[in-house]
Design a protein around this motif. Structure first.
Motif, PDB file in Angstrom:
ATOM      1  N   ILE A 142       1.342  -1.119  -0.270  1.00  0.00           N
ATOM      2  CA  ILE A 142       0.035  -0.110   0.150  1.00  0.00           C
ATOM      3  C   ILE A 142       0.843   1.238  -0.084  1.00  0.00           C
ATOM      4  O   ILE A 142       1.881   1.547   0.865  1.00  0.00           O
ATOM      5  CB  ILE A 142      -1.125   0.375   1.026  1.00  0.00           C
ATOM      6  CG1 ILE A 142      -0.015   0.089   2.567  1.00  0.00           C
ATOM      7  CG2 ILE A 142      -1.780  -0.897   0.954  1.00  0.00           C
ATOM      8  CD1 ILE A 142      -1.116   0.414   3.816  1.00  0.00           C
ATOM      9  N   GLU A 143       0.278   2.039  -0.709  1.00  0.00           N
ATOM     10  CA  GLU A 143       0.831   3.951  -0.212  1.00  0.00           C
ATOM     11  C   GLU A 143      -0.001   3.934   0.344  1.00  0.00           C
ATOM     12  O   GLU A 143      -1.010   4.643  -0.073  1.00  0.00           O
ATOM     13  CB  GLU A 143       0.860   4.585  -2.081  1.00  0.00           C
ATOM     14  CG  GLU A 143       1.956   6.017  -2.142  1.00  0.00           C
ATOM     15  CD  GLU A 143       1.822   6.416  -3.359  1.00  0.00           C
ATOM     16  OE1 GLU A 143       0.812   6.349  -4.306  1.00  0.00           O
ATOM     17  OE2 GLU A 143       2.089   6.950  -3.632  1.00  0.00           O
ATOM     18  N   ILE A 144       1.515   4.406   0.851  1.00  0.00           N
ATOM     19  CA  ILE A 144       0.628   5.880   2.512  1.00  0.00           C
ATOM     20  C   ILE A 144       1.149   7.321   2.150  1.00  0.00           C
ATOM     21  O   ILE A 144       2.253   7.129   1.789  1.00  0.00           O
ATOM     22  CB  ILE A 144       1.502   5.283   3.940  1.00  0.00           C
ATOM     23  CG1 ILE A 144       2.239   4.555   4.154  1.00  0.00           C
ATOM     24  CG2 ILE A 144       0.441   3.712   3.956  1.00  0.00           C
ATOM     25  CD1 ILE A 144       2.497   4.478   5.404  1.00  0.00           C
ATOM     26  N   LYS A 145       0.270   8.018   2.345  1.00  0.00           N
ATOM     27  CA  LYS A 145       0.783   9.459   2.398  1.00  0.00           C
ATOM     28  C   LYS A 145       0.686  10.443   3.306  1.00  0.00           C
ATOM     29  O   LYS A 145      -0.810  10.265   4.408  1.00  0.00           O
ATOM     30  CB  LYS A 145       0.401  10.543   1.307  1.00  0.00           C
ATOM     31  CG  LYS A 145       0.441   9.692   0.229  1.00  0.00           C
ATOM     32  CD  LYS A 145      -0.998  10.306  -1.047  1.00  0.00           C
ATOM     33  CE  LYS A 145      -0.893  10.044  -2.267  1.00  0.00           C
ATOM     34  NZ  LYS A 145       0.823  10.417  -3.074  1.00  0.00           N
ATOM     35  N   TYR A 146       1.627  11.041   4.119  1.00  0.00           N
ATOM     36  CA  TYR A 146       1.633  11.741   5.767  1.00  0.00           C
ATOM     37  C   TYR A 146       2.777  12.929   5.490  1.00  0.00           C
ATOM     38  O   TYR A 146       3.353  12.997   4.581  1.00  0.00           O
ATOM     39  CB  TYR A 146       1.846  10.413   6.741  1.00  0.00           C
ATOM     40  CG  TYR A 146       3.553  10.168   6.512  1.00  0.00           C
ATOM     41  CD1 TYR A 146       3.878   9.177   5.202  1.00  0.00           C
ATOM     42  CD2 TYR A 146       4.473  10.314   7.414  1.00  0.00           C
ATOM     43  CE1 TYR A 146       5.210   8.518   5.605  1.00  0.00           C
ATOM     44  CE2 TYR A 146       5.948  10.221   7.527  1.00  0.00           C
ATOM     45  CZ  TYR A 146       6.088   8.933   6.139  1.00  0.00           C
ATOM     46  OH  TYR A 146       7.535   8.519   6.040  1.00  0.00           O
ATOM     47  N   ASP A 147       2.318  14.174   6.987  1.00  0.00           N
ATOM     48  CA  ASP A 147       2.895  14.424   6.628  1.00  0.00           C
ATOM     49  C   ASP A 147       4.132  14.261   8.130  1.00  0.00           C
ATOM     50  O   ASP A 147       3.875  14.124   8.243  1.00  0.00           O
ATOM     51  CB  ASP A 147       2.337  15.816   7.604  1.00  0.00           C
ATOM     52  CG  ASP A 147       1.798  16.717   6.622  1.00  0.00           C
ATOM     53  OD1 ASP A 147       1.785  16.653   4.713  1.00  0.00           O
ATOM     54  OD2 ASP A 147       0.038  17.086   6.626  1.00  0.00           O
ATOM     55  N   LYS A 148       5.546  14.897   7.398  1.00  0.00           N
ATOM     56  CA  LYS A 148       6.790  14.500   8.190  1.00  0.00           C
ATOM     57  C   LYS A 148       7.571  16.081   7.919  1.00  0.00           C
ATOM     58  O   LYS A 148       8.019  16.767   7.164  1.00  0.00           O
ATOM     59  CB  LYS A 148       7.233  13.660   8.437  1.00  0.00           C
ATOM     60  CG  LYS A 148       8.010  13.344   7.034  1.00  0.00           C
ATOM     61  CD  LYS A 148       8.563  12.409   6.718  1.00  0.00           C
ATOM     62  CE  LYS A 148      10.410  12.160   5.690  1.00  0.00           C
ATOM     63  NZ  LYS A 148      11.167  10.305   5.890  1.00  0.00           N
ATOM     64  N   ARG A 149       8.343  15.852   9.157  1.00  0.00           N
ATOM     65  CA  ARG A 149       8.902  17.443   8.892  1.00  0.00           C
ATOM     66  C   ARG A 149      10.381  16.210   8.170  1.00  0.00           C
ATOM     67  O   ARG A 149      10.934  14.479   9.305  1.00  0.00           O
ATOM     68  CB  ARG A 149       9.439  17.396  10.565  1.00  0.00           C
ATOM     69  CG  ARG A 149       8.478  18.290  11.112  1.00  0.00           C
ATOM     70  CD  ARG A 149       8.666  18.393  12.866  1.00  0.00           C
ATOM     71  NE  ARG A 149       7.167  18.814  13.490  1.00  0.00           N
ATOM     72  CZ  ARG A 149       7.087  19.878  13.341  1.00  0.00           C
ATOM     73  NH1 ARG A 149       8.255  20.779  13.433  1.00  0.00           N
ATOM     74  NH2 ARG A 149       6.283  20.362  14.056  1.00  0.00           N
ATOM     75  N   SER A 150      11.184  17.164   7.645  1.00  0.00           N
ATOM     76  CA  SER A 150      12.143  16.125   6.625  1.00  0.00           C
ATOM     77  C   SER A 150      13.246  17.158   6.878  1.00  0.00           C
ATOM     78  O   SER A 150      13.368  18.283   7.001  1.00  0.00           O
ATOM     79  CB  SER A 150      11.998  16.271   5.498  1.00  0.00           C
ATOM     80  OG  SER A 150      10.499  15.154   5.536  1.00  0.00           O
ATOM     81  N   SER A 151      14.430  16.687   6.905  1.00  0.00           N
ATOM     82  CA  SER A 151      15.667  17.326   6.774  1.00  0.00           C
ATOM     83  C   SER A 151      15.594  18.437   5.390  1.00  0.00           C
ATOM     84  O   SER A 151      14.919  18.446   4.518  1.00  0.00           O
ATOM     85  CB  SER A 151      16.503  16.558   6.439  1.00  0.00           C
ATOM     86  OG  SER A 151      18.362  16.985   6.635  1.00  0.00           O
ATOM     87  N   CYS A 152      16.084  19.761   5.372  1.00  0.00           N
ATOM     88  CA  CYS A 152      16.070  21.024   4.760  1.00  0.00           C
ATOM     89  C   CYS A 152      17.375  20.327   3.686  1.00  0.00           C
ATOM     90  O   CYS A 152      18.240  20.374   3.630  1.00  0.00           O
ATOM     91  CB  CYS A 152      16.092  21.896   5.596  1.00  0.00           C
ATOM     92  SG  CYS A 152      15.900  23.778   4.223  1.00  0.00           S
ATOM     93  N   LYS A 153      16.775  20.090   2.503  1.00  0.00           N
ATOM     94  CA  LYS A 153      16.961  19.828   1.434  1.00  0.00           C
ATOM     95  C   LYS A 153      18.089  21.468   0.871  1.00  0.00           C
ATOM     96  O   LYS A 153      19.349  21.457  -0.080  1.00  0.00           O
ATOM     97  CB  LYS A 153      16.670  20.183  -0.039  1.00  0.00           C
ATOM     98  CG  LYS A 153      15.375  18.693  -0.017  1.00  0.00           C
ATOM     99  CD  LYS A 153      15.154  17.802  -0.917  1.00  0.00           C
ATOM    100  CE  LYS A 153      14.628  16.206  -0.303  1.00  0.00           C
ATOM    101  NZ  LYS A 153      13.478  16.421   0.346  1.00  0.00           N
ATOM    102  N   THR A 154      17.885  23.077   1.002  1.00  0.00           N
ATOM    103  CA  THR A 154      18.477  23.969   0.867  1.00  0.00           C
ATOM    104  C   THR A 154      19.810  23.633   1.778  1.00  0.00           C
ATOM    105  O   THR A 154      20.447  24.094   0.952  1.00  0.00           O
ATOM    106  CB  THR A 154      17.646  25.495   1.217  1.00  0.00           C
ATOM    107  OG1 THR A 154      16.244  25.059   0.843  1.00  0.00           O
ATOM    108  CG2 THR A 154      18.349  26.429   0.307  1.00  0.00           C
ATOM    109  N   CYS A 155      20.239  23.800   2.903  1.00  0.00           N
ATOM    110  CA  CYS A 155      20.787  23.877   3.631  1.00  0.00           C
ATOM    111  C   CYS A 155      21.252  22.167   3.991  1.00  0.00           C
ATOM    112  O   CYS A 155      22.478  22.150   4.951  1.00  0.00           O
ATOM    113  CB  CYS A 155      20.571  23.920   5.330  1.00  0.00           C
ATOM    114  SG  CYS A 155      19.596  23.416   6.053  1.00  0.00           S
TER     115      CYS A 155
END
Ligand SMILES: [Zn+2]
Ligand SMILES: [Zn+2]
Length: 374
Positions: A142-155
């Motif tokens: 199954i594919e699940i979609k959720y909100d999470k805090r990710s490491s900032c790609k810019t920095c």
């Protein structure tokens, strides 16, 4: 002269517990990690630490109560105070270890259990997934979609606008911990200036505000094993929130609920199917078709004279056991249905049938009494 009680906002007769809890609240509020670049918060944080170091130690608190703060500075005097520079008289004694531990434990608790740093591990996340009984039987992706805090790609998670804006912390020289002296003792603690990271960021990343972390939508393909039960929880290690500035991420916990099925009830690995039978078939016996979770239907033999509620077991047609080829059984529960809306012809047949039953019973009774009288 500093009033340590006022600094922590507790009365003079405060208990150890009250002092500890006041300190925790204040220390978290003014922690440099939460107030990057805020000089006032930094000073406040130092004051709170100073007050707590004294008031949480019964010996020191007694001396402080009786003679005031100066008495505690003892032989070292001058620059050895908590709020001054962290140089001064230094001596490794038993106390330093004890204090070190107290401090470590405290921040270890609050910041996720890492001894050498106050950076927090990412939070664990919860997700609820609903699957069908067929998916639980076959296993599913199954594919699940959720909100999470990710490491900032810019920095890259550093929180800094560029590499050159990351500087070694001047307070601790990059060690993340500082040593300072108090009277005869010296202590180490998490560096209040950099919060234990050993680094100071002069210009924070604009995308994440210096946290190194951004909130974003995430999706994940998860394999659900065959045989999974309703209420099972799967852990996807490392799929939770990213940790602060490169510290380890949290985990994702997926709680599985298995949807109600139109045909089957489930009892762990067994499946239960209710088979409606009219009374003639129940009385005479028959061959019946029942659905199976594999798909399609199978034929089963219903013996004559089967009673309401009787369970006919079809082995190995239930749910699979996890990591095994074994399967539970299909339990076919007989439900005898009384006919309604009969035609007059059918009613006539049933009356004759009923008459025949009564005669049979009378015969049985009379032979029963005959036996007794004989
Ligand atoms: Zn960033
Ligand atoms: Zn530092």
């Amino acid at each position: 002269m500093a009033d340590y009680y006022r600094t922590l906002g507790v009365p003079k007769n405060a208990s150890d517990e009250e002092i500890k809890s006041a300190f925790r609240k204040l220390a978290l509020k003014y922690h440099p990690d939460r107030n990057p670049g805020n000089k006032e918060a930094e000073n406040k944080f130092k004051e709170i630490n100073e007050a707590y170091e004294i008031l949480s130690n019964p010996e020191k608190r007694k001396i402080y109560d009786a003679y005031g703060e100066d008495a505690l500075k003892g032989a070292a005097g001058g620059p050895g105070g908590f709020s001054g520079g962290f140089g001064g008289f230094s001596q490794q004694g038993d106390f330093s270890d004890i204090f070190g531990d107290v401090f470590e434990n405290f921040f270890g608790d609050q910041m996720g259990g890492r001894r050498s740093s106050s950076r927090r591990r990412g939070a664990d996340l919860k997700y609820k997934a609903e699957i069908s009984l067929e998916e639980a039987f076959n296993g599913a992706k199954i594919e699940i979609k959720y909100d999470k805090r990710s490491s900032c790609k810019t920095c890259g998670g550093s929180g800094a606008q560029s590499k050159s804006s990351v500087k070694k912390c001047p307070s601790c020289g990059g060690r993340g911990r500082v040593q300072y002296s108090q009277g005869f003792f010296s202590f180490t603690q998490t560096c209040p200036k950099c919060g234990g990271s050993g680094e100071i960021i002069s210009s924070p990343c604009k995308d994440c505000g210096g946290l190194g972390i951004v909130k974003e939508k995430s999706s994940l393909n998860v394999k659900i094993p065959a045989g999974v039960e309703d209420g099972s929880v799967l852990r996807v290690s490392g799929a939770g929130d990213a940790g602060e500035k490169g510290s380890s991420p949290g985990d994702l916990y997926i709680e599985i609920s298995v949807r109600h099925h139109p045909h089957f009830e489930r009892d762990r690995q067994d499946l239960i199917y209710e088979l409606p039978l009219d009374m003639a078939d129940a009385a005479l016996g028959c061959e019946a078709e029942v659905p199976v979770i594999d798909g399609g239907r199978i034929k089963i033999k219903v013996p004559e004279g089967v009673q309401f509620g009787k369970i006919l077991r079809v082995s190995e047609k239930g749910m699979p056991y996890a990591n095994s080829r074994k399967r539970g059984d299909l339990l076919v529960r007989v439900k005898v249905e009384t006919p309604s809306h009969l035609t007059s012809e059918q009613k006539e047949l049933l009356r004759k049938f009923s008459e025949s039953l009564k005669q049979q019973k009378e015969k049985e009774n009379s032979s029963f009494f005959k036996k007794i009288f004989d």
